[in-house]
Structure formats: structure tokens, C-alpha cells
Design a protein around this motif. Sequence first.
Motif, PDB file in Angstrom:
ATOM      1  N   PHE A  53       9.744 -11.454   7.338  1.00  0.00           N
ATOM      2  CA  PHE A  53       8.803 -11.286   6.231  1.00  0.00           C
ATOM      3  C   PHE A  53       7.461 -10.783   6.745  1.00  0.00           C
ATOM      4  O   PHE A  53       6.841  -9.895   6.133  1.00  0.00           O
ATOM      5  N   ARG A  54       7.001 -11.298   7.860  1.00  0.00           N
ATOM      6  CA  ARG A  54       5.727 -10.850   8.428  1.00  0.00           C
ATOM      7  C   ARG A  54       5.789  -9.377   8.793  1.00  0.00           C
ATOM      8  O   ARG A  54       4.828  -8.617   8.565  1.00  0.00           O
ATOM      9  N   SER A  55       6.923  -8.932   9.330  1.00  0.00           N
ATOM     10  CA  SER A  55       7.094  -7.519   9.646  1.00  0.00           C
ATOM     11  C   SER A  55       7.053  -6.678   8.379  1.00  0.00           C
ATOM     12  O   SER A  55       6.420  -5.614   8.334  1.00  0.00           O
ATOM     13  N   TYR A  56       7.714  -7.165   7.314  1.00  0.00           N
ATOM     14  CA  TYR A  56       7.700  -6.464   6.035  1.00  0.00           C
ATOM     15  C   TYR A  56       6.278  -6.340   5.491  1.00  0.00           C
ATOM     16  O   TYR A  56       5.891  -5.300   4.960  1.00  0.00           O
ATOM     17  N   VAL A  57       5.505  -7.414   5.602  1.00  0.00           N
ATOM     18  CA  VAL A  57       4.131  -7.417   5.087  1.00  0.00           C
ATOM     19  C   VAL A  57       3.283  -6.391   5.833  1.00  0.00           C
ATOM     20  O   VAL A  57       2.458  -5.688   5.233  1.00  0.00           O
ATOM     21  N   ASN A  58       3.473  -6.292   7.145  1.00  0.00           N
ATOM     22  CA  ASN A  58       2.724  -5.290   7.914  1.00  0.00           C
ATOM     23  C   ASN A  58       3.025  -3.881   7.411  1.00  0.00           C
ATOM     24  O   ASN A  58       2.120  -3.049   7.261  1.00  0.00           O
ATOM     25  N   ASN A  59       4.300  -3.621   7.144  1.00  0.00           N
ATOM     26  CA  ASN A  59       4.676  -2.306   6.641  1.00  0.00           C
ATOM     27  C   ASN A  59       4.136  -2.070   5.231  1.00  0.00           C
ATOM     28  O   ASN A  59       3.728  -0.959   4.884  1.00  0.00           O
ATOM     29  N   CYS A  60       4.149  -3.126   4.426  1.00  0.00           N
ATOM     30  CA  CYS A  60       3.598  -3.052   3.072  1.00  0.00           C
ATOM     31  C   CYS A  60       2.119  -2.682   3.124  1.00  0.00           C
ATOM     32  O   CYS A  60       1.659  -1.802   2.383  1.00  0.00           O
ATOM     33  N   TYR A  61       1.366  -3.336   3.994  1.00  0.00           N
ATOM     34  CA  TYR A  61      -0.058  -3.045   4.136  1.00  0.00           C
ATOM     35  C   TYR A  61      -0.277  -1.601   4.575  1.00  0.00           C
ATOM     36  O   TYR A  61      -1.130  -0.892   4.030  1.00  0.00           O
ATOM     37  N   TYR A  62       0.523  -1.149   5.548  1.00  0.00           N
ATOM     38  CA  TYR A  62       0.379   0.210   6.074  1.00  0.00           C
ATOM     39  C   TYR A  62       0.590   1.237   4.962  1.00  0.00           C
ATOM     40  O   TYR A  62      -0.174   2.204   4.842  1.00  0.00           O
ATOM     41  N   GLU A  63       1.631   1.030   4.135  1.00  0.00           N
ATOM     42  CA  GLU A  63       1.937   1.998   3.090  1.00  0.00           C
ATOM     43  C   GLU A  63       0.935   1.944   1.946  1.00  0.00           C
ATOM     44  O   GLU A  63       0.485   2.973   1.447  1.00  0.00           O
ATOM     45  N   ARG A  64       0.573   0.746   1.508  1.00  0.00           N
ATOM     46  CA  ARG A  64      -0.297   0.631   0.339  1.00  0.00           C
ATOM     47  C   ARG A  64      -1.712   1.117   0.645  1.00  0.00           C
ATOM     48  O   ARG A  64      -2.405   1.635  -0.238  1.00  0.00           O
ATOM     49  N   LYS A  65      -2.147   0.982   1.872  1.00  0.00           N
ATOM     50  CA  LYS A  65      -3.481   1.490   2.203  1.00  0.00           C
ATOM     51  C   LYS A  65      -3.478   3.013   2.283  1.00  0.00           C
ATOM     52  O   LYS A  65      -4.535   3.642   2.293  1.00  0.00           O
ATOM     53  N   SER A  66      -2.267   3.605   2.325  1.00  0.00           N
ATOM     54  CA  SER A  66      -2.136   5.069   2.330  1.00  0.00           C
ATOM     55  C   SER A  66      -1.872   5.609   0.938  1.00  0.00           C
ATOM     56  O   SER A  66      -1.403   6.746   0.793  1.00  0.00           O
ATOM     57  N   THR A  67      -2.176   4.808  -0.090  1.00  0.00           N
ATOM     58  CA  THR A  67      -1.864   5.193  -1.465  1.00  0.00           C
ATOM     59  C   THR A  67      -2.455   6.548  -1.839  1.00  0.00           C
ATOM     60  O   THR A  67      -1.800   7.359  -2.502  1.00  0.00           O
TER      61      THR A  67
END
Length: 276
Positions: free
Chosen positions: A16-30
Motif C-alpha cells: 500500500f505504501r508503494s501504491y501511495v508513492n505512485n499515486c502521489y507521483y501521478e496526481r502531482k503531474s495532473t
Amino acid sequence: IIAKIPDDEKDSFFVFRSYVNNCYYERKSTFKLTNLISDVLVVILYIVIYYNNTSESPHVDMNINSRRKSLKRDCAKMLRKAYNKSNDSDTWGVKDRFGLRGILLNKNLSSDKNIELLMKITTLIFGIFTDTTEKKSEFLEWIQNNNFIDDFTKLRLEQTLSLPFQADRYKDYINNPKENEYQSIHFTLVLPHYSPVCPGAILDFQFRNSEMHSIAEYGSASHNTYEEETKSYTDVFKVDDFSQIHIMGFDENEDIDGINTSKAISNRRVSATLVP
């Protein structure tokens, strides 16, 4: 914190922590991904126009929209996948964070003919983006030879299709419906890390007809049914009172950044009667 997590749940926590890191990376690139997905949508519009201009009837009438997944559903899906370990080889977690959906609106066709038309246009779109069909060169030539397409749009289409899109998955839920009667064509395109634009971007595509869409939105495969089945995950991230999260621009009546609802990007329609 990690020491307090039961041993049998630590694997899920790290996933889950790995998923959250990827989520942050993508959403900040909105911002950049919104530009990309808008360009991709325009390419799809012109692929439909190309098909309607170069193929025999029936012509395609399609509505295409794009969106970013709501943060609530994003987090809930990451938690569910991490907890259930639904795919141990999947290190990204959520692949439909940014997506496009095409709804075939043709009415005066038999069910078989409607599905045949949907499969034809979806296969064409997939083949042109992944450069797995000779139709891509024909499409690019058609763009150059059409006077109704201005030079700026021609450049936009060519530049978008010059990106090294790769197919990550392709799922045919039309010929192989889900148990809840859900039907759609799903495929995911990714841009590798050497791409000059949005390296690592993942875009999800869904294509279905209006009848399939009604079942997906209001019938046995609707999100209401899905939400009820996954309520234990979704409720963890639900925001009831925006005033309590202390983010500028939010109040109890606003969801301007897609926390509880998806963030719409574009919504376009294309048919033989709506374009030159």
C-alpha cells in the motif's frame, strides 16, 4: 508505526505504501497529464472522422470523455488491492487513475451490428496508437491531405502520435462479460521512461455502446453496487466535511479537486453529422 502492524499484514502495508508513492507521483503531474490526455482525446476524435470518411456505412457516432479518478476511490482501490494481494506482480497499483471513455451512440443498428462497429473502431484506435496496424500511416497521410484540418491541429495530431505509446493490457469484456454483466473493451497505454513527454504515464481506455453503458452506470454493474461491495475500503477515505481538512479553496460544499468525485477533463462528441 511499522512495529505495531501485525506480521501477517506487514506485506500489505508495504504494498500500500508503494501504491501511495505512485499515486502521489501521478496526481502531482495532473497538469501535464491533463494536457496529454486532452491531446489523445483529439486524436481519437480525428480517428473517428477518418473512419467515417474512408469506410462504408454505418458511420460512428461516439461521445468521448476523460477524467481523473477521485482520490477517495483511488485510495480505496489501492487499499483493497494491497490487502487482498490481488496481483503480486503489480507494483503500480491503480492503472485507471487517468482515463478516457468512449460511448458508441449509434441507435439504428441490430445488437450484433452495433457490437461489430464498436469492435472495429476500438481496434482501429488501439492499432493506430500502438503502431500495430498499417492504418496508422494511412491515417497520417489522410491528415496531411485534408484541407479542413488546420496546420496547428495537424502538428498536434502528428506530435501526439509520435510518442512511443506501448500497450500494457487489453481486456475484452464484451465477448467475455463479467459476472455482473459488465461489458466493455479495456486497454491501457503507457509511455516508457524514455518518452520525451510524460515519461511513465499510464492512460486507461474504455469503449462500450450505450446499452452497455446503461448497465455499467445504472444496472447490475453500476458503481452504486460496486461501492456497496467495497464500502469498508471506501469509507476509510471519505471526506464528509471539507472544513476539517484545512485546504485553501475547499469548504463543506466544494470538491474542486476530485476528492469525493472524479475530476472531469474533457467531454466531446463526434459523428458524421457534427463534423465537416
